[in-house]
Design an enzyme around this catalytic site. Structure first.
Site, PDB file in Angstrom:
ATOM      1  N   GLU A 143       0.325   3.113 -12.356  1.00  0.00           N
ATOM      2  CA  GLU A 143      -1.084   3.324 -12.018  1.00  0.00           C
ATOM      3  C   GLU A 143      -1.664   4.607 -12.594  1.00  0.00           C
ATOM      4  OE1 GLU A 143      -0.604   3.435  -7.646  1.00  0.00           O
ATOM      5  OE2 GLU A 143      -1.400   5.470  -7.710  1.00  0.00           O
TER       6      GLU A 143
ATOM      7  N   ARG B 275       3.939   2.564  -2.310  1.00  0.00           N
ATOM      8  CA  ARG B 275       3.936   3.169  -3.648  1.00  0.00           C
ATOM      9  C   ARG B 275       4.322   2.082  -4.645  1.00  0.00           C
ATOM     10  NH1 ARG B 275       1.186   6.582  -2.075  1.00  0.00           N
ATOM     11  NH2 ARG B 275       1.510   8.829  -1.972  1.00  0.00           N
TER      12      ARG B 275
ATOM     13  N   THR C  62       0.855  -1.198   0.000  1.00  0.00           N
ATOM     14  CA  THR C  62       0.000   0.000   0.000  1.00  0.00           C
ATOM     15  C   THR C  62       0.887   1.243   0.000  1.00  0.00           C
ATOM     16  OG1 THR C  62      -0.097   0.021   2.413  1.00  0.00           O
ATOM     17  CG2 THR C  62      -1.931  -1.071   1.276  1.00  0.00           C
TER      18      THR C  62
HETATM   19  P1  NAI Z   1       5.794   7.826   7.820  1.00  0.00           P
HETATM   20  O1  NAI Z   1       6.694   8.900   7.294  1.00  0.00           O
HETATM   21  O2  NAI Z   1       5.108   8.024   9.113  1.00  0.00           O
HETATM   22  O3  NAI Z   1       6.613   6.448   7.909  1.00  0.00           O
HETATM   23  C1  NAI Z   1       7.494   6.004   6.931  1.00  0.00           C
HETATM   24  C2  NAI Z   1       8.572   5.187   7.640  1.00  0.00           C
HETATM   25  O4  NAI Z   1       9.419   4.622   6.643  1.00  0.00           O
HETATM   26  C3  NAI Z   1       9.462   6.045   8.557  1.00  0.00           C
HETATM   27  O5  NAI Z   1       9.486   5.483   9.864  1.00  0.00           O
HETATM   28  C4  NAI Z   1      10.829   5.994   7.887  1.00  0.00           C
HETATM   29  O6  NAI Z   1      11.911   6.013   8.817  1.00  0.00           O
HETATM   30  C5  NAI Z   1      10.741   4.670   7.137  1.00  0.00           C
HETATM   31  N1  NAI Z   1      11.698   4.571   6.029  1.00  0.00           N
HETATM   32  C6  NAI Z   1      11.985   5.509   5.088  1.00  0.00           C
HETATM   33  N2  NAI Z   1      12.932   5.018   4.246  1.00  0.00           N
HETATM   34  C7  NAI Z   1      13.210   3.761   4.664  1.00  0.00           C
HETATM   35  C8  NAI Z   1      14.117   2.768   4.208  1.00  0.00           C
HETATM   36  N3  NAI Z   1      14.921   2.955   3.148  1.00  0.00           N
HETATM   37  N4  NAI Z   1      14.172   1.586   4.883  1.00  0.00           N
HETATM   38  C9  NAI Z   1      13.392   1.376   5.977  1.00  0.00           C
HETATM   39  N5  NAI Z   1      12.509   2.308   6.461  1.00  0.00           N
HETATM   40  C10 NAI Z   1      12.440   3.476   5.804  1.00  0.00           C
HETATM   41  O7  NAI Z   1       4.756   7.543   6.641  1.00  0.00           O
HETATM   42  P2  NAI Z   1       3.341   6.808   6.752  1.00  0.00           P
HETATM   43  O8  NAI Z   1       2.283   7.819   7.018  1.00  0.00           O
HETATM   44  O9  NAI Z   1       3.450   5.625   7.613  1.00  0.00           O
HETATM   45  O10 NAI Z   1       3.153   6.357   5.212  1.00  0.00           O
HETATM   46  C11 NAI Z   1       4.026   5.439   4.577  1.00  0.00           C
HETATM   47  C12 NAI Z   1       3.781   5.487   3.074  1.00  0.00           C
HETATM   48  O11 NAI Z   1       2.482   4.990   2.784  1.00  0.00           O
HETATM   49  C13 NAI Z   1       3.752   6.918   2.470  1.00  0.00           C
HETATM   50  O12 NAI Z   1       5.051   7.382   2.187  1.00  0.00           O
HETATM   51  C14 NAI Z   1       2.941   6.743   1.221  1.00  0.00           C
HETATM   52  O13 NAI Z   1       3.812   6.420   0.142  1.00  0.00           O
HETATM   53  C15 NAI Z   1       2.059   5.526   1.540  1.00  0.00           C
HETATM   54  N6  NAI Z   1       0.635   5.907   1.645  1.00  0.00           N
HETATM   55  C16 NAI Z   1      -0.250   5.219   0.859  1.00  0.00           C
HETATM   56  C17 NAI Z   1      -1.603   5.524   0.905  1.00  0.00           C
HETATM   57  C18 NAI Z   1      -2.598   4.753   0.095  1.00  0.00           C
HETATM   58  O14 NAI Z   1      -3.782   5.162   0.012  1.00  0.00           O
HETATM   59  N7  NAI Z   1      -2.241   3.631  -0.508  1.00  0.00           N
HETATM   60  C19 NAI Z   1      -2.106   6.626   1.737  1.00  0.00           C
HETATM   61  C20 NAI Z   1      -1.086   7.236   2.569  1.00  0.00           C
HETATM   62  C21 NAI Z   1       0.227   6.886   2.496  1.00  0.00           C
END
Ligand code: NAI
Length: 331
Positions: free
Chosen positions: A264, A235, A233
């Site tokens: 997409e 990207r 979910t």
């Molecule tokens: P967030 O910023 O709270 O958490 C992302 C986590 O990923 C952070 O803890 C970060 O340290 C970690 N991270 C970043 N790069 C990394 C790597 N190389 N290896 C391991 N960990 C890494 O973001 P949140 O709100 O949890 O969202 C995550 C993703 O979900 C968003 O970036 C977005 O792409 C996706 N999303 C999808 C939606 C959908 O409708 N399908 C809706 C909202 C978000």
């Protein structure tokens, strides 16, 4: 402020209109997605409101800036579709909605896991056709299974809590280790390799960055347990889709739940039921009975939509009143 609202969908228009009764901006709801061809529609609009599949590349940003746009209000958390460096060069401010309902996305992950596991997508169709056979519908208990969550941010943390409630062992991988998750839930932070090797179910909850692009590929897929369930979910670009198809054909991946897909942009959010699908990779994915695709709908709850509208309009009002932009994205 005058807002050019691109890629308008029926499900969000009413919520934005309601939330705007407190702000009194002028919202020009436009159907097309934002590209360098449609950017001209934003002429004389100080603000552009963009969604996940709008293309905020160098050319688009140039046209927007030349037309008088000064603020880009993203109605999404992700901002991988924006050329931040170029926006900065043009003096364009970017704001986003960092959090609207991490519950919505985490709960959709669980919906995908249980649909694929208990095969309710197949059962639904079967019984409607008078086929009450149970053959081919065997699932597994979630209790006792190992769930690997890559990205222990807002969504990953909630998912960890839910899966712990099912009695699963939760393994996490993140750049940062949250000791509260270890203490409160008994989760373990592990290396990516350990997570790949031990997990029965893997959920991708990291943002798309140059480091995470295609980090599920032929090499990493080989490290996973045979028959692993993969849920994305995050990207689409996190997964090399061709490699996933190969892994599905050999049974290496037992189930895949995809709410996002690399290409997409050309298909999601649109009713293409009367047209011929020209994307052969997506067409192949759709043939697998153990692949569940949803059209980037993990966020789609009433609560999330209300929060998106409220925060987006607050972001815009802060800009119009020259206040500090709490949710600014800087390049
Ligand atoms: P967030 O910023 O709270 O958490 C992302 C986590 O990923 C952070 O803890 C970060 O340290 C970690 N991270 C970043 N790069 C990394 C790597 N190389 N290896 C391991 N960990 C890494 O973001 P949140 O709100 O949890 O969202 C995550 C993703 O979900 C968003 O970036 C977005 O792409 C996706 N999303 C999808 C939606 C959908 O409708 N399908 C809706 C909202 C978000």
């Amino acid at each position: 402020m005058k807002i050019a609202f691109f890629d308008t969908h029926n499900f969000e228009k009413e919520t934005f209109d309601q939330a705007n009764s407190l702000h009194h901006h002028f919202i020009n709801f436009l159907d097309p997605i934002l590209t360098e061809l449609t950017a001209v529609l934003a002429k004389d609009h100080e603000c552009v409101c963009a969604f996940t599949n709008d293309q905020l590349n160098e050319k688009t940003l140039d046209i927007l800036a030349a037309g008088g746009t000064r603020l880009i209000a993203l109605r999404s958390a992700g901002f991988n579709h924006v050329d931040l460096a170029h926006a900065k060069k043009l003096g364009l401010k970017i704001v986003r909605v960092p959090e609207y309902s991490p519950y919505a996305i985490a709960e959709h992950v669980v919906a995908m896991i249980q649909t694929l596991n208990r095969k309710t997508h197949r059962a639904y169709n079967r019984v409607r056709e008078g086929n009450f056979s149970l053959n081919g519908l065997v699932g597994f208990d979630l209790h006792g299974k190992t769930v690997g969550i890559i990205g222990a941010g807002k969504i990953g943390k909630i998912l960890a809590k839910i899966m712990t409630g099912f009695g699963c062992h939760v393994l996490l991988n993140d750049l940062n280790c949250d000791t509260n998750l270890i203490k409160e839930l008994g989760c373990q932070f592990v290396s990516l390799d350990e997570l790949f090797v031990k997990s029965d179910i893997i959920s991708l909850n990291v943002p798309l960055t140059p480091e995470t692009r295609h980090f599920i590929n032929a090499d990493t897929l080989k490290k996973m347990k045979k028959g692993v369930m993969l849920i994305n979910t995050g990207r689409g670009g996190l997964i090399d889709t061709r490699a996933l198809i190969t892994a599905l054909k050999t049974g290496l991946v037992g189930n895949a739940g995809l709410d996002v897909y690399e290409e997409e942009q050309a298909v999601f959010f649109q009713d293409l039921s009367g047209t011929i699908l020209s994307d052969d990779i997506l067409a192949r994915l759709l043939t697998f009975p153990n692949v569940l695709i949803t059209s980037h709908q993990a966020f789609l709850t009433k609560e999330a939509l209300e929060n998106i509208a409220t925060t987006t309009l607050e972001n815009i009002t802060q800009f119009s009143k020259h206040e500090r932009l709490i949710n600014e994205v800087s390049g």
